[in-house]
Motif scaffolding. Structure first.
Motif, mmCIF file in Angstrom:
data_model
loop_
_atom_site.group_PDB
_atom_site.id
_atom_site.type_symbol
_atom_site.label_atom_id
_atom_site.label_comp_id
_atom_site.label_asym_id
_atom_site.label_seq_id
_atom_site.Cartn_x
_atom_site.Cartn_y
_atom_site.Cartn_z
ATOM 1 N N ASN A 99 0.814 -1.217 0.000
ATOM 2 C CA ASN A 99 0.000 0.000 0.000
ATOM 3 C C ASN A 99 0.844 1.262 0.000
ATOM 4 N N ARG A 139 -11.715 -4.630 8.643
ATOM 5 C CA ARG A 139 -12.151 -3.224 8.671
ATOM 6 C C ARG A 139 -11.215 -2.363 9.529
ATOM 7 N N ILE A 140 -10.719 -2.898 10.613
ATOM 8 C CA ILE A 140 -9.731 -2.157 11.417
ATOM 9 C C ILE A 140 -8.507 -1.879 10.554
ATOM 10 N N GLN A 188 -8.273 -1.817 7.223
ATOM 11 C CA GLN A 188 -8.603 -0.888 6.144
ATOM 12 C C GLN A 188 -8.731 0.548 6.645
ATOM 13 N N ALA A 189 -9.245 0.721 7.850
ATOM 14 C CA ALA A 189 -9.392 2.068 8.397
ATOM 15 C C ALA A 189 -8.045 2.712 8.693
ATOM 16 N N MET A 190 -7.068 1.902 9.068
ATOM 17 C CA MET A 190 -5.755 2.436 9.432
ATOM 18 C C MET A 190 -4.810 2.622 8.242
ATOM 19 N N PRO A 249 -4.966 4.171 5.293
ATOM 20 C CA PRO A 249 -4.734 5.535 4.805
ATOM 21 C C PRO A 249 -3.873 6.373 5.747
ATOM 22 N N LEU A 250 -4.023 6.161 7.047
ATOM 23 C CA LEU A 250 -3.207 6.910 8.011
ATOM 24 C C LEU A 250 -1.739 6.504 7.924
ATOM 25 N N LEU A 255 -1.601 0.407 14.477
ATOM 26 C CA LEU A 255 -2.439 -0.542 13.748
ATOM 27 C C LEU A 255 -2.291 -1.941 14.346
ATOM 28 N N TYR A 257 -7.859 -6.368 19.561
ATOM 29 C CA TYR A 257 -9.120 -6.966 19.125
ATOM 30 C C TYR A 257 -9.031 -8.483 19.040
#
Length: 173
Positions: A77, A136-137, A139-141, A143-144, A160, A167
């Motif tokens: 990424n 989802r955790i 994927q949310a992180m 971009p950061l 992350l 979790y």
């Protein structure tokens, strides 16, 4: 050729003016884009294969497993920051979208397989739910992590992994 119409048309030059005026259609270099995206798709598949080496699922402690799963996908990424955004578009030609489809559809099953290997007695519905939330955790992180540089990127990567560990530890730790 018709003159450009509409507000701001005089500010555009050449092909952009013709497109805005409706006298030309945009030309996209689909072949070269498809080649680049095909190469990136192959690199994404390789990153996922490295991340989801099933031989490691039960042999490693959770922190090391997360390192081995998260790092190759994050590296991809970072190297290809626009790849996922490009393939998230609904108007992409089918040939381009097809490059990412196998990985996108296989990801939940791969994560669920990892959870099943580490927690085989968990009900299938719980494994599926845990896989989805973990994805989802991640994927949310992403971009950061991609937006950060240097020490901040390393710190965001640790955050992350800390979130995923927190979790997942009760389920597969």
């Amino acid at each position: 050729m018709q003159p450009a119409q509409g507000a701001g048309a005089h500010q555009l030059a050449g092909p952009a003016r013709r497109i805005r005026a409706g006298t030309s259609t945009p030309r996209i270099k689909v072949a070269s884009t498809a080649h680049r995206q095909g190469r990136a798709g192959a690199q994404l598949r390789a990153a996922h294969q490295e991340a989801f080496d099933e031989a490691r699922f039960t042999a490693l402690p959770l922190p090391e497993l997360l390192d081995r799963m998260v790092d190759p996908i994050l590296a991809f990424n970072v190297a290809h920051p626009g790849f996922k955004a490009l393939f998230a578009r609904t108007d992409m030609p089918a040939g381009l979208a097809d490059a990412a489809l196998p990985v996108q559809t296989a990801l939940p099953a791969r994560v669920e397989a990892m959870i099943a290997a580490r927690a085989p007695r968990r009900p299938a519905a719980e494994r599926s739910r845990t896989a989805l939330v973990g994805i989802r955790i991640f994927q949310a992180m992403v971009p950061l992590v991609v937006a950060a540089e240097g020490a901040e990127r390393a710190a965001m990567t640790r955050e992350l992994k800390r979130a995923l560990h927190g979790y997942l530890s009760d389920t597969i730790g």
